[in-house]
Design a protein around this motif. Structure first.
Motif, PDB file in Angstrom:
ATOM      1  N   SER A  54     -75.599 -47.464  13.744  1.00  0.00           N
ATOM      2  CA  SER A  54     -75.536 -48.063  12.403  1.00  0.00           C
ATOM      3  C   SER A  54     -76.877 -47.935  11.691  1.00  0.00           C
ATOM      4  CB  SER A  54     -75.134 -49.536  12.503  1.00  0.00           C
ATOM      5  OG  SER A  54     -73.830 -49.660  13.013  1.00  0.00           O
ATOM      6  N   LEU A  55     -77.966 -48.197  12.418  1.00  0.00           N
ATOM      7  CA  LEU A  55     -79.294 -48.051  11.832  1.00  0.00           C
ATOM      8  C   LEU A  55     -79.564 -46.609  11.419  1.00  0.00           C
ATOM      9  CD1 LEU A  55     -81.603 -50.279  14.084  1.00  0.00           C
ATOM     10  CD2 LEU A  55     -80.893 -50.709  11.728  1.00  0.00           C
ATOM     11  N   GLU A  56     -79.178 -45.662  12.279  1.00  0.00           N
ATOM     12  CA  GLU A  56     -79.393 -44.240  11.975  1.00  0.00           C
ATOM     13  C   GLU A  56     -78.590 -43.813  10.757  1.00  0.00           C
ATOM     14  OE1 GLU A  56     -80.278 -42.692  16.557  1.00  0.00           O
ATOM     15  OE2 GLU A  56     -78.222 -42.794  15.802  1.00  0.00           O
ATOM     16  N   ASP A  92     -79.987 -44.189   3.032  1.00  0.00           N
ATOM     17  CA  ASP A  92     -81.156 -44.541   2.220  1.00  0.00           C
ATOM     18  C   ASP A  92     -81.929 -43.295   1.803  1.00  0.00           C
ATOM     19  OD1 ASP A  92     -80.459 -47.180   2.518  1.00  0.00           O
ATOM     20  OD2 ASP A  92     -81.928 -47.585   4.126  1.00  0.00           O
ATOM     21  N   GLU A  93     -82.070 -42.336   2.733  1.00  0.00           N
ATOM     22  CA  GLU A  93     -82.782 -41.101   2.429  1.00  0.00           C
ATOM     23  C   GLU A  93     -82.038 -40.277   1.379  1.00  0.00           C
ATOM     24  OE1 GLU A  93     -85.853 -39.832   3.610  1.00  0.00           O
ATOM     25  OE2 GLU A  93     -86.014 -41.974   4.086  1.00  0.00           O
ATOM     26  N   PRO A 129     -80.666 -33.044   5.804  1.00  0.00           N
ATOM     27  CA  PRO A 129     -79.502 -32.650   6.617  1.00  0.00           C
ATOM     28  C   PRO A 129     -78.940 -33.847   7.373  1.00  0.00           C
ATOM     29  CG  PRO A 129     -81.526 -31.909   7.651  1.00  0.00           C
ATOM     30  CD  PRO A 129     -81.919 -32.447   6.297  1.00  0.00           C
ATOM     31  N   VAL A 130     -77.660 -33.769   7.687  1.00  0.00           N
ATOM     32  CA  VAL A 130     -77.021 -34.851   8.437  1.00  0.00           C
ATOM     33  C   VAL A 130     -77.624 -34.892   9.842  1.00  0.00           C
ATOM     34  CG1 VAL A 130     -74.857 -35.764   9.336  1.00  0.00           C
ATOM     35  CG2 VAL A 130     -74.896 -34.593   7.122  1.00  0.00           C
ATOM     36  N   PRO A 131     -78.167 -36.023  10.249  1.00  0.00           N
ATOM     37  CA  PRO A 131     -78.813 -36.097  11.569  1.00  0.00           C
ATOM     38  C   PRO A 131     -77.787 -36.276  12.678  1.00  0.00           C
ATOM     39  CG  PRO A 131     -78.927 -38.227  10.524  1.00  0.00           C
ATOM     40  CD  PRO A 131     -78.255 -37.317   9.525  1.00  0.00           C
ATOM     41  N   LYS A 132     -78.219 -35.973  13.892  1.00  0.00           N
ATOM     42  CA  LYS A 132     -77.396 -36.279  15.070  1.00  0.00           C
ATOM     43  C   LYS A 132     -77.698 -37.696  15.503  1.00  0.00           C
ATOM     44  CE  LYS A 132     -76.154 -31.988  17.373  1.00  0.00           C
ATOM     45  NZ  LYS A 132     -76.172 -31.259  18.657  1.00  0.00           N
ATOM     46  N   THR A 133     -76.696 -38.536  15.478  1.00  0.00           N
ATOM     47  CA  THR A 133     -76.887 -39.921  15.882  1.00  0.00           C
ATOM     48  C   THR A 133     -76.769 -40.051  17.394  1.00  0.00           C
ATOM     49  OG1 THR A 133     -74.548 -40.493  15.744  1.00  0.00           O
ATOM     50  CG2 THR A 133     -75.850 -40.669  13.713  1.00  0.00           C
ATOM     51  N   ALA A 134     -77.096 -41.254  17.886  1.00  0.00           N
ATOM     52  CA  ALA A 134     -76.938 -41.519  19.310  1.00  0.00           C
ATOM     53  C   ALA A 134     -75.493 -41.341  19.745  1.00  0.00           C
ATOM     54  CB  ALA A 134     -77.418 -42.928  19.635  1.00  0.00           C
TER      55      ALA A 134
END
Length: 538
Positions: free
Chosen positions: A116-118, A124-125, A138-143
């Motif tokens: 959720s934080l990621e 926000d970015e 770019p879309v990050p890889k979450t946990a």
């Protein structure tokens, strides 16, 4: 480089560095490994996160959600706001190695909160980029993405997904999903361990006590390799007694727990050795002299020598050359010098010169060509004839006649094999100086093939003409003979050898051991009881 620490002989902390992000601590059960893991953690509670071998792998169908800060505190410190009192995780020090960790819900809650934080950070970015009229990140890889990738590498036949505070399992080629709480122990263990690793704070030392618990050996390498790659910022310290697992970490520091007196540990780094790492680790805790033999686990060699040499640690090593190499490598390994290693190999087509050279390296040979020939010796045949209630003299005469007949029929093949072995030995003895220029003629002249051939033929002819049964058994290389004599005892040919070994391991142990002793010895000056026995014709 990664930093970790171990106790010295006075339990003082000594810092070490590791080139890769994994260290293996290995030792037998009861050697104080788990207590060592607790000691490492106690030196720096903030730096180290230890996952006990005592872990509950049950979790709720719906995960009770928490904030990331709260969930992380519970996972790392056992309760919210207890960063200054981490010992609470282990009941204030009363159960460092025995407390059952029942934190699966909290671990999954921490993972979900981290995702959720990621996701919120990414949103926000994106909003910030939109307000600045710049390109979105770019879309990050979450946990969660990393968890699914790790899961897929370990269990390609089953998918896992997360939805509305619940995890689900989905068999491949099926749309029917079910609660992940119903997965197998191994699957739930993978979910737990992966979640623990992925939600751990940055740059932790992660101590994994018994990483093999609930996991099939085939899964181990894939799981831990994936987790180490997913968290290159962390150092993994594995505490295990599993030799196979330890051997998969070829580049890792390996620490051998030699002993523990209840207070202090005797530790040693895995020594440099030409032995395979798995074999070296397996031998480290051994207190017997070592006997390397041919064959594999469950082979005739291993079973026979285990009975005849009960005071030795028997190590099947495959072929003859590997036995020789293992003996030499073992005896060169400094940490193992207090324990002697020897080897036993089949005689095969080896020459007397080769046999003497092997003895100088503590490798001894049978007095028969192959281990199967032991079951054809007069002493063994007579014991079994008595056991199977058939005439001893008649059975032995029949087997002896049968062996001679087979030997004479194969004489050309047998002498050819011996000639090739003799020529190879002669070739291996040729030395080349800087000024030498060898030709085919000079090589042929130096090894004297004619003399070698004459020597071979004389030995084989003498065995036949002298009617020397023991000599024939020492020369005859044909594994099928011993599997074709059962009918002389009134039993199936196919079960003869197995019956002999079962009797050797059981009710005829003493009698058969005594009968075999002259043909198998580790004494260089007494390869046969007497010279008379060696040349007995029977």
């Amino acid at each position: 480089m990664y930093q970790y620490w171990l106790p010295d002989s006075n339990n003082m902390r000594v810092n070490h560095t590791a080139a890769v992000n994994s260290v293996v601590i290995i030792g037998p059960n009861g050697s104080g490994k788990s207590k060592l893991g607790a000691w490492i953690e106690q030196q720096d509670y903030e730096k180290v996160h230890r996952i006990s071998a005592q872990r509950d792998i049950n979790f709720s169908e719906r995960i009770p959600l928490k904030s990331f800060a709260e969930a992380e505190d519970i996972v790392i410190y056992s309760r919210p706001g207890a960063k200054e009192r981490k010992r609470a995780r282990w009941d204030w020090g009363t159960s460092y190695t025995t407390k059952l960790l029942s934190d699966f819900d909290d671990v999954l809650a921490a993972l979900i909160a981290q995702v959720s934080l990621e996701n919120q950070h990414f949103i926000d970015e994106c909003k910030k980029a939109d307000s600045n009229k710049s390109e979105r990140p770019p879309v990050p890889k979450t946990a969660q993405d990393k968890l699914i990738n790790i899961w897929d590498s370990v269990f390609p036949q089953r998918k896992i997904e997360y939805e509305d505070a619940a995890f689900y399992a989905i068999p491949t080629n099926s749309s029917n999903r079910y609660s992940a709480t119903q997965m197998s122990d191994g699957e739930r263990s993978v979910l737990y361990l992966a979640a623990q690793v992925l939600c751990a704070p940055q740059a932790k030392i992660l101590i994994m006590d018994e990483p093999e618990v609930h996991l099939h050996p085939s899964l181990m390498g894939r799981l831990w390799g994936s987790l180490e790659r997913a968290r290159p910022d962390c150092l993994f310290i594995y505490i295990t007694h599993d030799v196979n697992f330890a051997s998969t970490h070829q580049s890792s520091d390996t620490i051998w727990v030699k002993s523990f007196d209840g207070t202090k540990w005797d530790l040693e780094s895995l020594p440099d050795s030409d032995l395979p790492k798995e074999l070296l680790i397996d031998l480290l805790g051994n207190r017997k002299e070592v006997l390397f033999v041919e064959g594999a686990e469950g082979s005739y060699d291993k079973r026979i020598y285990s009975v005849l040499f009960p005071n030795y640690y028997i190590v099947p090593s495959g072929g003859c050359e590997q036995v020789i190499n293992n003996v030499k490598a073992y005896n060169r390994t400094r940490s193992l010098h207090a324990i002697k290693a020897r080897g036993i190999i089949d005689r095969d087509f080896k020459t007397d010169k080769q046999l003497c050279a092997y003895e100088n390296s503590d490798v001894y040979t049978l007095q028969v060509a192959e281990v199967e020939n032991l079951f054809l010796t007069k002493e063994v045949v007579e014991i079994l004839a008595k056991r199977f209630a058939v005439n001893q003299e008649e059975v032995f005469d029949n087997i002896k006649h049968y062996v001679f007949e087979r030997f004479e029929k194969q004489l050309a093949k047998q002498t050819s094999g011996a000639l090739v072995a003799g020529v190879k030995e002669a070739l291996s003895g040729i030395s080349i100086s800087d000024n030498d220029q060898l030709t085919s003629d000079s090589i042929a002249a130096s090894i004297n093939i004619e003399a070698t051939e004459a020597n071979v033929r004389n030995r084989y002819q003498e065995a036949i003409s002298g009617h020397n049964y023991n000599a024939v058994l020492s020369l005859f290389n044909d594994k099928s003979i011993a599997t074709s004599v059962g009918h002389f005892f009134g039993i199936d040919n196919r079960i003869y050898i197995e019956r002999v070994i079962c009797l050797l391991e059981g009710e005829l142990k003493d009698e058969l051991s005594k009968a075999l002793a002259p043909y198998i010895t580790l004494c260089p000056n007494n390869q046969f009881d007497t010279q008379a026995k060696r040349s007995a014709t029977y």
